[in-house]
Write a protein that holds these residues in place. Structure first.
Motif, PDB file in Angstrom:
ATOM      1  N   ARG A  62      45.138  39.519  38.776  1.00  0.00           N
ATOM      2  CA  ARG A  62      44.310  40.449  38.004  1.00  0.00           C
ATOM      3  C   ARG A  62      44.528  41.885  38.468  1.00  0.00           C
ATOM      4  NH1 ARG A  62      38.184  38.776  37.108  1.00  0.00           N
ATOM      5  NH2 ARG A  62      39.351  37.137  36.015  1.00  0.00           N
ATOM      6  N   ASN A  65      47.899  43.097  37.123  1.00  0.00           N
ATOM      7  CA  ASN A  65      47.836  43.448  35.700  1.00  0.00           C
ATOM      8  C   ASN A  65      47.140  44.783  35.488  1.00  0.00           C
ATOM      9  OD1 ASN A  65      49.150  41.068  35.051  1.00  0.00           O
ATOM     10  ND2 ASN A  65      47.248  39.934  34.692  1.00  0.00           N
ATOM     11  N   SER A  66      46.088  45.015  36.280  1.00  0.00           N
ATOM     12  CA  SER A  66      45.397  46.303  36.174  1.00  0.00           C
ATOM     13  C   SER A  66      46.300  47.453  36.590  1.00  0.00           C
ATOM     14  CB  SER A  66      44.133  46.281  37.039  1.00  0.00           C
ATOM     15  OG  SER A  66      43.503  47.548  37.023  1.00  0.00           O
ATOM     16  N   TYR A  72      38.070  42.001  41.142  1.00  0.00           N
ATOM     17  CA  TYR A  72      39.367  41.954  41.805  1.00  0.00           C
ATOM     18  C   TYR A  72      39.269  41.247  43.157  1.00  0.00           C
ATOM     19  CZ  TYR A  72      40.529  45.471  38.327  1.00  0.00           C
ATOM     20  OH  TYR A  72      40.728  46.145  37.146  1.00  0.00           O
ATOM     21  N   ASP A  99      42.110  39.115  44.174  1.00  0.00           N
ATOM     22  CA  ASP A  99      42.683  38.405  43.032  1.00  0.00           C
ATOM     23  C   ASP A  99      43.958  39.163  42.618  1.00  0.00           C
ATOM     24  OD1 ASP A  99      43.322  37.116  40.698  1.00  0.00           O
ATOM     25  OD2 ASP A  99      41.254  37.038  39.951  1.00  0.00           O
TER      26      ASP A  99
END
Length: 575
Positions: free
Chosen positions: A260, A263-264, A94, A257
């Motif tokens: 990402r 999305n997590s 991340y 990031d």
């Protein structure tokens, strides 16, 4: 005057068209009221469903924010540490790269060590903020750790966000803007929720501050000043950074990031809000306490509650039952009103017909009795004719009264068959003179045919009156027939006793067969134009046959006329 007015209104309301008009008007008004009630009930049901969905969504948002802040707090606090950040599964991907901003530090490549400079070059650039990579970290054995070497991301950072811009953005976000947003006490539940979550995040940050102070060999408690070790996530050019100020004035940073990480985060709350997304908060003034995260400057974006207008609710079920019951009620009321009007009309027709039937014999009685009482008629033969006429009119009145009384008895009491074993020969010989006498009044001849020597079970008095009604009906309507015979037969057939009366008159029109056995179907006008009677004879025949478990049928006579047949069931064997 009042009675006359009320009588006029009651007479108007007694008309069938007026009753139907009132019924339709009341039905329409009641249906309109039920329709408005149903509309408001469905509207309130939809509002309640939307409110429940909004409440459930709000509760899910709160749980999701607590879950995310509990997960992101430790991650943000340790994002600038050399050890892996505290995320689920300890995934370091991340973070795109780590860097250092110093006021007098030369730009170093990926292999530079933190804190080292290039002497004169560093002196010439003492006032210019510069980046230094912190990702090329040596392992305990002195070799580079390739998993933490992010030179490409560091080069992209220097190209996209110059160090002075990063420094300026960091100064604008000091102190922590999210923390300042919730600094003031509030009675709003969403604001209190944000304050509580921010307290949890600040505790994680404070733990990291003490740990960093211990690593930098700070003796005693950590000073509580603006220059203390502080952690603040900020947005620069739609990219998320976590900056940490050190006691020596340098700023450590981590470039996250965001796609990402986002999305997590969406996967973490997919069970609560499947369609949730996250939007950055460039300025704290745009934060909504109900949806803002405390760990990072972002807020959750949730879809509106699903439209439940097409879903079936308990209110819809109740309204469906209510409308069904209302429709059945209207149908039953319409049938009852129609039957009531029909009965009322038939009774009115019966009264008028009875009035007509009584008027003729009573007039004859009054005239002939007056002539006989005054001895105006002196001729013995003429006096005998007058007396015979009076006897016939008396028989006619007696027959009319018997029919009415028996019909009334059958209507108001349960049918009860008083059957007994009857010898057919004896019964036929008893009723034949009466039948023949009635036909002789109109010059008709009775022709009998029966099974001699047999016995049947029946109510002989009731069946005698039924047969007499059939013969009387033939005498009324076949009086002008060319064939002057009326056939009467009584025979046993396959477990039934069949009594048949057939004449050779004009027969029964097809249009009248549907109401042939209905009572009170003859008005005074019809009675005046047709044969005498009140329209009760055939209805009484059907009532008697039904009470005995039998049936009455009609068919045309071969060659013209009408044939009516009574079938009575017979149980057991009789001769």
């Amino acid at each position: 005057m009042m009675r006359s007015w009320w009588w006029s209104i009651s007479q108007t309301l007694a008309r069938p068209w007026m009753l139907w008009s009132i019924f339709v008007a009341v039905t329409l008004l009641a249906s309109l009221g039920l329709g408005l009630l149903s509309y408001h009930a469905m509207h309130l049901s939809r509002v309640r469903q939307i409110a429940e969905a909004s409440k459930e969504l709000q509760q899910n948002v709160r749980v999701a924010l607590w879950r995310l802040d509990s997960r992101l707090g430790p991650f943000i606090a340790t994002a600038n540490d050399h050890r892996p950040p505290l995320m689920a599964d300890h995934d370091p991907t991340y973070i795109r790269c780590r860097f250092l901003i110093a006021n007098a530090v030369a730009i170093a490549g990926p292999t530079a060590q933190p804190g080292r400079s290039s002497g004169a070059k560093g002196k010439s650039s003492a006032s210019v903020p510069r980046y230094q990579s912190r990702d090329a970290i040596t392992a305990p054995d002195g070799r580079l750790d390739p998993e933490l070497n992010r030179g490409e991301a560091f080069a992209e950072l220097r190209a996209r966000v110059p160090a002075p811009q990063m420094m300026q953005a960091a100064q604008q976000w000091m102190p922590n803007e999210i923390a300042s947003l919730v600094a003031q006490p509030s009675a709003d539940s969403n604001q209190l929720e944000l304050q509580n979550r921010n307290s949890l995040v600040q505790q994680q940050f404070a733990l990291n501050q003490f740990a960093q102070a211990a690593q930098q060999n700070v003796a005693g408690p950590v000073p509580q000043t603006e220059n203390q070790i502080s952690i603040r996530p900020i947005w620069i050019d739609a990219e998320l950074f976590v900056l940490r100020t050190r006691l020596d004035g340098q700023i450590e940073g981590a470039w996250l990031d965001w796609p990402r990480l986002r999305n997590s985060m969406m996967d973490d709350i997919a069970d609560l809000i499947p369609q949730a997304t996250f939007a950055p908060l460039p300025t704290p003034q745009t934060a909504d306490p109900e949806f803002a995260l405390a760990a990072i400057p972002a807020q959750i974006s949730v879809p509106l509650p699903a439209d439940t207008s097409t879903s079936w609710s308990p209110t819809d079920t109740s309204l469906c039952f209510a409308w069904s019951a209302w429709a059945v009620t209207i149908l039953i009321a319409a049938l009852a009103l129609g039957r009531l009007i029909a009965i009322s009309e038939r009774r009115a027709a019966f009264v008028s017909a009875v009035t007509h039937e009584l008027r003729t014999p009573l007039t004859t009685f009054r005239l002939y009795s007056d002539l006989l009482a005054r001895d105006i008629v002196s001729d013995p033969d003429q006096r005998r004719d007058y007396l015979q006429t009076l006897c016939r009119e008396a028989d006619r009145l007696s027959h009319l009264v018997d029919n009415v009384l028996r019909y009334s008895k059958l209507q108001h009491t349960a049918p009860h068959a008083c059957t007994q074993l009857v010898d057919v020969d004896t019964w036929i010989s008893r009723i034949t003179p009466r039948l023949a006498s009635r036909l002789a009044e109109v010059q008709l001849t009775l022709v009998t045919e029966f099974d001699s020597g047999s016995q049947v079970r029946m109510d002989d008095q009731a069946i005698e009156q039924a047969v007499f009604n059939l013969v009387d009906n033939a005498a009324k309507y076949a009086a002008d027939a060319d064939d002057r015979r009326v056939h009467f037969s009584a025979k046993r057939r396959a477990g039934t006793f069949v009594l048949t009366v057939a004449d050779h008159g004009p027969g029964i029109p097809h249009a009248l067969t549907g109401t042939l056995f209905q009572p009170f179907t003859k008005s005074s006008d019809v009675a005046a134009e047709t044969a005498s009677g009140v329209g009760l004879g055939l209805s009484l025949v059907k009532q008697i046959a039904t009470a005995l478990g039998g049936t009455v049928t009609h068919r045309p006579t071969s060659g013209g006329g009408a044939t009516l047949q009574i079938q009575l069931p017979q149980h057991g064997s009789h001769r």
